[in-house]
Scaffold this motif. Structure first.
Motif, PDB file in Angstrom:
ATOM      1  N   GLY A 129      -8.058 -24.925 -42.508  1.00 47.53           N
ATOM      2  CA  GLY A 129      -9.242 -24.499 -43.239  1.00 47.53           C
ATOM      3  C   GLY A 129     -10.425 -24.184 -42.356  1.00 47.53           C
ATOM      4  N   ASN A 130     -10.217 -24.205 -41.037  1.00 46.14           N
ATOM      5  CA  ASN A 130     -11.346 -24.001 -40.126  1.00 46.14           C
ATOM      6  C   ASN A 130     -11.138 -22.811 -39.189  1.00 46.14           C
ATOM      7  OD1 ASN A 130      -9.267 -25.159 -38.734  1.00 46.14           O
ATOM      8  ND2 ASN A 130     -10.557 -26.478 -37.465  1.00 46.14           N
ATOM      9  N   LEU A 131     -10.191 -21.915 -39.503  1.00 44.68           N
ATOM     10  CA  LEU A 131      -9.949 -20.772 -38.627  1.00 44.68           C
ATOM     11  C   LEU A 131     -11.034 -19.714 -38.792  1.00 44.68           C
ATOM     12  CD1 LEU A 131      -6.095 -20.126 -38.870  1.00 44.68           C
ATOM     13  CD2 LEU A 131      -7.359 -21.524 -37.223  1.00 44.68           C
ATOM     14  N   THR A 132     -11.371 -19.069 -37.688  1.00 46.89           N
ATOM     15  CA  THR A 132     -12.297 -17.949 -37.761  1.00 46.89           C
ATOM     16  C   THR A 132     -11.570 -16.721 -38.308  1.00 46.89           C
ATOM     17  OG1 THR A 132     -11.760 -17.132 -35.542  1.00 46.89           O
ATOM     18  CG2 THR A 132     -13.477 -18.835 -35.713  1.00 46.89           C
ATOM     19  N   ASP A 133     -12.321 -15.704 -38.695  1.00 45.46           N
ATOM     20  CA  ASP A 133     -11.698 -14.474 -39.174  1.00 45.46           C
ATOM     21  C   ASP A 133     -10.823 -13.844 -38.095  1.00 45.46           C
ATOM     22  OD1 ASP A 133     -12.860 -14.721 -41.651  1.00 45.46           O
ATOM     23  OD2 ASP A 133     -14.535 -13.354 -41.224  1.00 45.46           O
ATOM     24  N   SER A 134     -11.267 -13.927 -36.849  1.00 48.68           N
ATOM     25  CA  SER A 134     -10.489 -13.371 -35.741  1.00 48.68           C
ATOM     26  C   SER A 134      -9.164 -14.103 -35.575  1.00 48.68           C
ATOM     27  CB  SER A 134     -11.293 -13.450 -34.443  1.00 48.68           C
ATOM     28  OG  SER A 134     -12.451 -12.654 -34.530  1.00 48.68           O
ATOM     29  N   GLN A 135      -9.192 -15.419 -35.696  1.00 47.27           N
ATOM     30  CA  GLN A 135      -7.961 -16.197 -35.586  1.00 47.27           C
ATOM     31  C   GLN A 135      -7.010 -15.893 -36.744  1.00 47.27           C
ATOM     32  OE1 GLN A 135      -9.859 -20.055 -35.311  1.00 47.27           O
ATOM     33  NE2 GLN A 135      -9.383 -20.219 -33.110  1.00 47.27           N
ATOM     34  N   LYS A 136      -7.565 -15.697 -37.941  1.00 43.15           N
ATOM     35  CA  LYS A 136      -6.727 -15.341 -39.090  1.00 43.15           C
ATOM     36  C   LYS A 136      -6.070 -13.993 -38.884  1.00 43.15           C
ATOM     37  CE  LYS A 136      -9.463 -17.967 -42.485  1.00 43.15           C
ATOM     38  NZ  LYS A 136     -10.401 -17.862 -43.640  1.00 43.15           N
ATOM     39  N   TYR A 193      -7.052 -10.921 -25.506  1.00 47.05           N
ATOM     40  CA  TYR A 193      -6.629  -9.540 -25.232  1.00 47.05           C
ATOM     41  C   TYR A 193      -6.692  -8.716 -26.513  1.00 47.05           C
ATOM     42  CZ  TYR A 193      -3.503  -5.584 -24.465  1.00 47.05           C
ATOM     43  OH  TYR A 193      -2.971  -4.319 -24.426  1.00 47.05           O
ATOM     44  N   LEU A 194      -6.112  -9.248 -27.597  1.00 51.62           N
ATOM     45  CA  LEU A 194      -6.112  -8.504 -28.861  1.00 51.62           C
ATOM     46  C   LEU A 194      -7.529  -8.352 -29.395  1.00 51.62           C
ATOM     47  CD1 LEU A 194      -2.976 -10.061 -30.611  1.00 51.62           C
ATOM     48  CD2 LEU A 194      -3.157  -7.859 -29.442  1.00 51.62           C
ATOM     49  N   LEU A 195      -8.349  -9.333 -29.137  1.00 49.90           N
ATOM     50  CA  LEU A 195      -9.745  -9.266 -29.565  1.00 49.90           C
ATOM     51  C   LEU A 195     -10.450  -8.077 -28.914  1.00 49.90           C
ATOM     52  CD1 LEU A 195     -11.596 -11.067 -31.380  1.00 49.90           C
ATOM     53  CD2 LEU A 195     -12.423 -12.112 -29.280  1.00 49.90           C
ATOM     54  N   ARG A 196     -10.178  -7.895 -27.633  1.00 47.60           N
ATOM     55  CA  ARG A 196     -10.791  -6.761 -26.913  1.00 47.60           C
ATOM     56  C   ARG A 196     -10.204  -5.434 -27.382  1.00 47.60           C
ATOM     57  NH1 ARG A 196      -9.701 -10.078 -22.503  1.00 47.60           N
ATOM     58  NH2 ARG A 196      -8.043  -8.651 -21.827  1.00 47.60           N
ATOM     59  N   ILE A 197      -8.883  -5.404 -27.533  1.00 48.38           N
ATOM     60  CA  ILE A 197      -8.224  -4.137 -27.879  1.00 48.38           C
ATOM     61  C   ILE A 197      -8.596  -3.652 -29.273  1.00 48.38           C
ATOM     62  CG2 ILE A 197      -5.982  -3.031 -28.285  1.00 48.38           C
ATOM     63  CD1 ILE A 197      -6.699  -3.457 -25.337  1.00 48.38           C
ATOM     64  N   PHE A 198      -8.577  -4.574 -30.227  1.00 47.07           N
ATOM     65  CA  PHE A 198      -8.800  -4.174 -31.611  1.00 47.07           C
ATOM     66  C   PHE A 198     -10.203  -4.491 -32.106  1.00 47.07           C
ATOM     67  CE2 PHE A 198      -4.234  -4.886 -31.158  1.00 47.07           C
ATOM     68  CZ  PHE A 198      -3.772  -3.656 -31.551  1.00 47.07           C
ATOM     69  N   GLN A 199     -11.002  -5.111 -31.236  1.00 47.72           N
ATOM     70  CA  GLN A 199     -12.379  -5.446 -31.587  1.00 47.72           C
ATOM     71  C   GLN A 199     -12.416  -6.236 -32.898  1.00 47.72           C
ATOM     72  OE1 GLN A 199     -14.550  -1.742 -31.495  1.00 47.72           O
ATOM     73  NE2 GLN A 199     -14.662  -1.764 -29.252  1.00 47.72           N
ATOM     74  N   VAL A 200     -11.537  -7.239 -32.959  1.00 51.05           N
ATOM     75  CA  VAL A 200     -11.484  -8.093 -34.141  1.00 51.05           C
ATOM     76  C   VAL A 200     -12.701  -8.993 -34.150  1.00 51.05           C
ATOM     77  CG1 VAL A 200     -10.185  -9.891 -35.319  1.00 51.05           C
ATOM     78  CG2 VAL A 200      -8.979  -8.056 -34.138  1.00 51.05           C
ATOM     79  N   THR A 201     -13.426  -8.973 -35.242  1.00 51.17           N
ATOM     80  CA  THR A 201     -14.627  -9.822 -35.338  1.00 51.17           C
ATOM     81  C   THR A 201     -14.645 -10.569 -36.655  1.00 51.17           C
ATOM     82  OG1 THR A 201     -15.887  -7.989 -36.288  1.00 51.17           O
ATOM     83  CG2 THR A 201     -15.985  -8.260 -33.890  1.00 51.17           C
TER      84      THR A 201
END
Length: 291
Positions: free
Chosen positions: A182-189, A283-291
Motif C-alpha cells: 500500500g506504499n508504492l509510488t506511481d513509478s514503482q506501480k 533505467y526505465l524511469l529515465r527511458i520512459f520518464q515514468v513519474t
C-alpha cells in the motif's frame, strides 16, 4: 511383452500425454496390454529425455543475445534472459512421505519449475519436488540455483538476469516486482506493470503446455514419481519441438492458465540484490520518464 513398432510406440505415447485416458483404455485402443502400454510410454519418454539437450538448454552466445533482444523489443526491458515460475502437476498420493506432496490447494502434486524465453520455449526445467514446497525453496534446491551461485558470469553474462513473481527475492540475477503493501509510488506501480507484461510469457507457456498435453492435468493412476517426472520433462521437450516446427496451437494459453496462488512470503537471503532491481527501475524511469 508384445513387440511394439517405433511408429506405434510414438502414437501410444502421444495419445497418452495428449489425453487423460487410463492405461487400460490406452491398451484397448492400441491393442496392447496394460503393462505394454505403460512400458511403451516410459520408453518414449526416456528417449525424448536422451535428446533433450538439443531442445531444452541454457542459451549462450548468439542464442542468448537473440533472447535478450527479443525481450527488449517486445517489452522495452534490457537484459532479460528468461522468466521463471512454477506450476503444479496433480498426482496420486505417494506411498512414502505423501504428506510432503500435499499442496496449499489441498491436493497432491509435484512441482514443475521452468525458465522460459520470450517465445515460450523452455530453456531450463526442474521437476519432481514435493508440492508443499514454496517456489523459492524449489529454486534453492535446483541445478539452476547451484549454477548461478558457482558459475554466475557464465550463466548470466554481461549482467543479464531472469525475472520472477513476488515469490522470489530480488537478487543479482533475479528481478522480482516490488511488493505492494500500500506504499508504492506511481513509478514503482508502473514498473511492476511492465515487469508483469514481460513475465506473463511463463504463464502463457504453462497454459500452452497443459492444453496441448492434457495428461499434466491428471496423473492419478501411477505412484512411480520418477516415471511421472520423466513424462513431464519429456513433454516439455516436445513442447519446444512443436514451437520449432511452428506448431504453435495459439489459442491454448487462453484455455488453461497457470493460476497457482502465491504462497506466503518466506524470508529471503541476498537482499543486497535489490540493487539490481533499483538499477533496472532507474533505467526505465529515465527511458520512459515514468513519474
Amino acid at each position: 511383452m508384445k513387440h511394439v513398432s517405433c511408429r506405434k510406440s510414438v502414437y501410444i505415447y502421444l495419445w497418452y500425454v495428449g489425453n487423460t485416458v487410463t492405461y487400460r483404455q490406452l491398451g484397448n485402443l492400441f491393442g496392447v496390454s496394460v503393462s505394454t502400454a505403460w512400458s511403451t510410454v516410459k520408453t518414449v519418454a526416456t528417449f525424448l529425455i536422451s535428446i533433450g539437450r538439443d531442445y531444452v538448454s541454457w542459451p549462450r552466445g548468439v542464442a542468448a543475445l537473440d533472447i535478450i533482444n527479443t525481450f527488449e523489443r517486445k517489452h522495452k526491458i534490457p537484459g532479460i534472459i528468461g522468466a521463471i515460475d512454477c506450476t503444479h502437476i496433480p498426482i496420486k498420493k505417494p506411498q512414502n512421505h505423501g504428506e510432503d506432496y500435499f499442496n496449499r490447494k489441498q491436493r497432491y502434486s509435484i512441482v514443475l519449475q521452468a525458465v522460459v524465453d520470450a517465445n515460450k520455449n523452455f530453456i531450463e526445467v526442474t521437476c519432481g519436488e514435493p508440492g508443499s514446497l514454496h517456489d523459492y525453496r524449489v529454486l534453492r534446491r535446483s541445478k539452476l540455483y547451484r549454477m548461478a551461485q558457482s558459475r554466475y558470469e557464465e550463466i548470466f553474462p554481461n549482467s543479464t538476469f531472469i525475472i520472477g513473481d513476488s515469490a522470489y527475492p530480488s537478487t543479482n540475477w533475479i528481478v522480482s516486482p516490488y511488493k505492494n503493501y500500500g506504499n508504492l509510488t506511481d513509478s514503482q506501480k508502473k514498473f511492476n506493470e511492465k515487469h508483469s507484461s514481460a513475465r506473463i510469457v511463463d504463464e502463457n507457456a504453462f497454459g500452452l503446455l497443459k492444453t496441448r498435453f492434457r495428461r499434466l492435468l491428471k496423473f492419478t493412476e501411477q505412484t512411480n514419481l520418477a516415471a511421472i517426472t520423466n513424462i513431464v520433462v519429456s513433454v516439455c521437450i516436445l513442447h519446444n519441438i512443436c514451437i520449432i516446427k511452428d506448431d504453435l496451437f495459439e489459442n491454448a494459453e487462453s484455455n488453461i492458465q497457470n493460476n497457482d496462488e502465491q504462497q506466503a512470503d518466506e524470508e529471503h537471503e541476498l537482499d543486497h540484490g535489490n540493487n539490481r532491481r533499483e538499477r533496472l527501475f532507474n533505467y526505465l524511469l529515465r527511458i520512459f520518464q515514468v513519474t
